[in-house]
Design a protein around this motif. Structure first.
Motif, PDB file in Angstrom:
ATOM      1  N   VAL A 110      29.346 -96.974  21.257  1.00  0.00           N
ATOM      2  CA  VAL A 110      29.289 -95.914  20.087  1.00  0.00           C
ATOM      3  C   VAL A 110      27.862 -95.861  18.788  1.00  0.00           C
ATOM      4  CG1 VAL A 110      30.836 -95.713  17.578  1.00  0.00           C
ATOM      5  CG2 VAL A 110      31.778 -97.021  19.975  1.00  0.00           C
ATOM      6  N   PHE A 111      27.858 -94.434  18.376  1.00  0.00           N
ATOM      7  CA  PHE A 111      26.620 -94.472  17.947  1.00  0.00           C
ATOM      8  C   PHE A 111      26.583 -93.908  16.446  1.00  0.00           C
ATOM      9  CE2 PHE A 111      25.523 -94.013  21.605  1.00  0.00           C
ATOM     10  CZ  PHE A 111      24.585 -94.354  22.192  1.00  0.00           C
ATOM     11  N   LYS A 112      26.263 -94.432  15.208  1.00  0.00           N
ATOM     12  CA  LYS A 112      25.985 -94.057  13.819  1.00  0.00           C
ATOM     13  C   LYS A 112      26.158 -92.461  13.556  1.00  0.00           C
ATOM     14  CE  LYS A 112      25.406 -95.693   9.189  1.00  0.00           C
ATOM     15  NZ  LYS A 112      25.194 -94.026   9.222  1.00  0.00           N
ATOM     16  N   SER A 113      26.593 -91.749  12.770  1.00  0.00           N
ATOM     17  CA  SER A 113      25.961 -90.614  13.299  1.00  0.00           C
ATOM     18  C   SER A 113      25.392 -90.331  12.706  1.00  0.00           C
ATOM     19  CB  SER A 113      27.420 -89.888  11.885  1.00  0.00           C
ATOM     20  OG  SER A 113      27.044 -87.902  11.548  1.00  0.00           O
ATOM     21  N   ASP A 114      24.583 -89.202  13.523  1.00  0.00           N
ATOM     22  CA  ASP A 114      22.799 -88.884  13.033  1.00  0.00           C
ATOM     23  C   ASP A 114      23.006 -87.224  12.255  1.00  0.00           C
ATOM     24  OD1 ASP A 114      21.549 -90.156  15.250  1.00  0.00           O
ATOM     25  OD2 ASP A 114      22.490 -89.088  16.748  1.00  0.00           O
ATOM     26  N   TYR A 115      23.728 -86.361  12.490  1.00  0.00           N
ATOM     27  CA  TYR A 115      24.134 -85.262  11.620  1.00  0.00           C
ATOM     28  C   TYR A 115      24.493 -85.801  10.143  1.00  0.00           C
ATOM     29  CZ  TYR A 115      24.927 -82.004  14.861  1.00  0.00           C
ATOM     30  OH  TYR A 115      24.271 -81.020  16.704  1.00  0.00           O
ATOM     31  N   PHE A 116      25.169 -86.851   9.738  1.00  0.00           N
ATOM     32  CA  PHE A 116      25.761 -87.001   8.200  1.00  0.00           C
ATOM     33  C   PHE A 116      25.174 -88.898   8.417  1.00  0.00           C
ATOM     34  CE2 PHE A 116      29.137 -84.226  10.144  1.00  0.00           C
ATOM     35  CZ  PHE A 116      28.177 -83.126   9.836  1.00  0.00           C
ATOM     36  N   PRO A 117      23.940 -89.422   8.119  1.00  0.00           N
ATOM     37  CA  PRO A 117      23.592 -90.644   8.592  1.00  0.00           C
ATOM     38  C   PRO A 117      23.859 -91.520   7.379  1.00  0.00           C
ATOM     39  CG  PRO A 117      22.015 -89.104   7.925  1.00  0.00           C
ATOM     40  CD  PRO A 117      22.635 -88.274   8.249  1.00  0.00           C
ATOM     41  N   ASP A 118      24.772 -90.838   6.224  1.00  0.00           N
ATOM     42  CA  ASP A 118      25.070 -91.591   5.121  1.00  0.00           C
ATOM     43  C   ASP A 118      25.826 -91.557   4.880  1.00  0.00           C
ATOM     44  OD1 ASP A 118      22.665 -90.522   3.681  1.00  0.00           O
ATOM     45  OD2 ASP A 118      22.429 -89.063   2.860  1.00  0.00           O
ATOM     46  N   GLU A 119      26.785 -91.518   5.961  1.00  0.00           N
ATOM     47  CA  GLU A 119      28.193 -91.204   6.342  1.00  0.00           C
ATOM     48  C   GLU A 119      28.713 -92.816   6.579  1.00  0.00           C
ATOM     49  OE1 GLU A 119      31.114 -90.749   5.134  1.00  0.00           O
ATOM     50  OE2 GLU A 119      30.156 -88.583   3.724  1.00  0.00           O
ATOM     51  N   ASP A 120      29.294 -94.166   6.024  1.00  0.00           N
ATOM     52  CA  ASP A 120      28.808 -95.743   6.804  1.00  0.00           C
ATOM     53  C   ASP A 120      30.000 -95.404   7.797  1.00  0.00           C
ATOM     54  OD1 ASP A 120      26.942 -96.240   5.061  1.00  0.00           O
ATOM     55  OD2 ASP A 120      28.265 -96.514   3.254  1.00  0.00           O
TER      56      ASP A 120
END
Length: 641
Positions: A110-120
């Protein structure tokens, strides 16, 4: 005809109804919601993220259900790069947004969104859709470099790595600062060629070369370290050259992945060649010498235990005399020590003379042990003689320091490169390093200190010398050669952290296609040899003999020792447990041996021992009879007178 048509239509509908479950199954699989342990989520993007504007003004929009509900190739039709032909590999990979808390308990990545990095709370997964994120990660890593013109600092004029030409077309020297700071003069050199080859494989729009700032020069004497400081200050995106990754520089900026390795060596005055006299121990390694000495001691201690008790009144026989029986504990210790020392001296004499000791009184176990010991002596003497002749015929470099350990032992002063100060201190805290940090040029400062007798040797990279004609000539004039290894330093480029991952990927992709920095290096004209190669080659041609070369004679000695001890032990045990009764009777006819009929027939060894014992007794009896007869004759003569 209509009937046939109706029948055909009916058959088609029947087949379609049979295939419908399979079609639905395939459709459901294509619209999978991910694995149970890490399901896709039905989250909606907030209106804030439906459209975004990037750094250069491009607007990117996404549908509200982008990445939600099910596994799909969500980038198709959304990412502008997926409109190209051929499409990037990541465009055809399926993925979806997932519940990160559930996925933590599953084996999915699983990875944190690269398109929307501000979405926690927005996370995605490729593996839950049975896909791989490798293509996407490669794309997103290099995305900041796409269509960008990267500014690159060149730290100095350094032929042939990176240099410029003056107005006359000649190669500008390192101190020609007017040429260096003139950005209109193009750069040349193998560093430039290598970097351009890497850039050709990338998505960069180009490279723009510039110079270090004079402000950084006020803080750092090294142009290379000053360039690292400029990258850290944001004056440029990257710097390119043979940058050592040092402790000091890592505190200033980040670096790309390593592109090469440089070795730092000790440089000493070329030693005078002389005959290798005094190297009488050279043919054997210290470990082999120790093994041979241990073998001598082993044989010396074992021989007294194997010898017969009455062998010429020596060794073990000395422990059976009345003096031993009447001695105190301290006296017995002295007798045992003298016996062991006597045995050791005879054993050493036998080894160094090439003739192992031998006495007629030795029994079979002692002789067996000496056979193994004699074979070891034969091999040792022959090997030593042959190898010593080879060593003595060589010309070895004498009286020089060949390693950092030796330099530390003699506390020899070493001129070190100031850029490596912290690293040298960490690697060799006990070494006596001297640094000239005030010099305008670090290499020039090191050489000046050496010429002024402030140090006995230098520590620097041989590639740095070979690549600079001026420094190369200085080292040749001073007749310096490289010896022991000091450090190994990774070579990399300082870079803005935003671009570090992308350019590192470019370097790795280039290496996979055969574009390697070390292949681009071009050294100047070879003016002299900087390697102490004669001594090193001779050592390889005539290596010292080690224990492994003596495995056969050592094993044979051990085998004969074990056999000798076994024979001695078994013989003593038979004598103790036997029921033979030997009776000696004295008469004028000699000694009569009477045997108990109930005793088993003695062995040949026992017979020989008994016979030797009887012969000794007979000899002593004969002498006693002769002495008695002489006394009688003398008495008779006296009486007659």
């Amino acid at each position: 005809m209509k009937s046939l048509s109706t029948q055909a239509m009916t058959g088609s509908l029947l087949w379609f109804s049979l295939l419908l479950p399979s079609i639905n199954s395939v459709f459901a699989q294509n619209k999978s919601a991910g694995f149970d342990g890490c399901p896709c989520v039905d989250s909606q993007l907030s209106g804030l993220y439906n459209c975004q504007e990037d750094e250069i003004g491009n607007i990117q929009c996404w549908p509200p259900d982008f990445g939600a509900s099910h596994c799909d190739t969500h980038d198709l039709g959304v990412n502008e790069d997926c409109e190209n032909d051929p499409k990037p590999e990541f465009c055809l990979e399926k993925w979806c947004y997932v519940d990160v808390q559930k996925c933590k308990m599953s084996p999915e990545r699983v990875f944190k969104s690269d398109y929307f990095p501000d979405e926690d709370d927005l996370f995605y997964s490729y593996s839950t859709c049975n896909s791989s994120e490798a293509a996407w990660k490669g794309y997103i890593t290099t995305l900041p470099l796409k269509d960008k013109v990267l500014s690159v600092i060149i730290p100095a004029l350094w032929y042939p790595g990176h240099y410029k030409r003056n107005a006359s077309g000649s190669i500008a020297q390192w101190y020609d600062f007017d040429v260096y700071y003139n950005d209109s003069v193009p750069w040349e050199g193998w560093v430039i060629d290598y970097l351009e080859a890497v850039a050709d494989l990338s998505s960069l729009a180009g490279l723009k070369y510039t110079t270090r700032s004079k402000g950084s020069d006020e803080l750092f004497n090294s142009p290379w370290t000053a360039s690292v400081a400029d990258v850290s200050a944001g004056l440029s995106d990257m710097a390119a050259s043979n940058f050592w990754i040092t402790t000091e520089r890592l505190k200033l900026a980040g670096f790309t992945t390593s592109v090469d390795v440089e070795k730092i060596y000790l440089f000493i005055p070329r030693p005078n060649e002389s005959s290798a006299s005094g190297s009488i121990f050279a043919p054997f390694s210290p470990r082999l010498w120790g093994t041979l000495v241990a073998s001598m001691v082993f044989v010396a201690l074992l021989l007294p235990l194997l010898a017969d008790h009455d062998s010429h009144g020596t060794w073990c026989g000395r422990l059976q005399k009345e003096k031993w029986k009447e001695a105190t504990i301290l006296g017995r210790a002295w007798i045992a020590t003298s016996v062991g020392l006597d045995s050791l001296l005879e054993t050493l004499h036998g080894f160094f003379s090439g003739a192992p000791i031998y006495e007629r009184g030795f029994g079979f176990p002692s002789k067996l042990l000496l056979v193994g010991y004699g074979f070891l002596v034969l091999v040792a003497v022959a090997s030593y003689t042959a190898n010593l002749a080879a060593f003595l015929s060589e010309k070895l470099a004498a009286n020089y320091i060949g390693s950092m350990e030796e330099a530390i032992f003699y506390n020899a002063p070493i001129c070190g490169h100031p850029a490596l100060k912290e690293d040298l201190l960490q690697a060799w805290p006990e070494a006596n390093f001297i640094y000239n940090e005030e010099a305008e040029n670090y290499y020039t400062g090191m050489i000046e200190d050496y010429q002024n007798k402030k140090c006995d040797m230098l520590a620097t990279a041989i590639d740095e010398i070979l690549d600079d004609d001026y420094t190369f000539q200085l080292f040749c004039d001073m007749n310096l050669v490289s010896t022991g290894l000091v450090l190994e330093k990774q070579i990399a480029f300082p870079i803005n952290p935003k671009y570090g991952g992308g350019f590192s990927k470019y370097f790795l992709d280039a290496a996979n296609q055969g574009i390697i920095m070390s292949d681009y290096k071009r050294s100047g004209v070879e003016r002299c040899s900087l390697k102490l190669n004669d001594f090193a080659q001779d050592e390889e041609d005539n290596p010292q003999l080690d224990v492994s070369n003596f495995s056969l004679p050592l094993f044979f000695l051990l085998a004969t020792a074990v056999a000798a001890v076994a024979i001695k032990f078994c013989g003593a045990k038979r004598r103790r447990m036997g029921t033979d009764t030997i009776k000696l009777q004295t008469s004028t006819k000699g000694v009569v041996l009477e045997r108990d009929e109930a005793v088993e027939k003695p062995s040949m060894m026992a017979k020989l021992e008994a016979l030797a014992h009887l012969q000794d007794k007979q000899e002593r009896l004969r002498r006693q009879q002769e002495d008695a007869l002489k006394e009688l004759m003398q008495q008779a003569e006296i009486d007659g007178k």
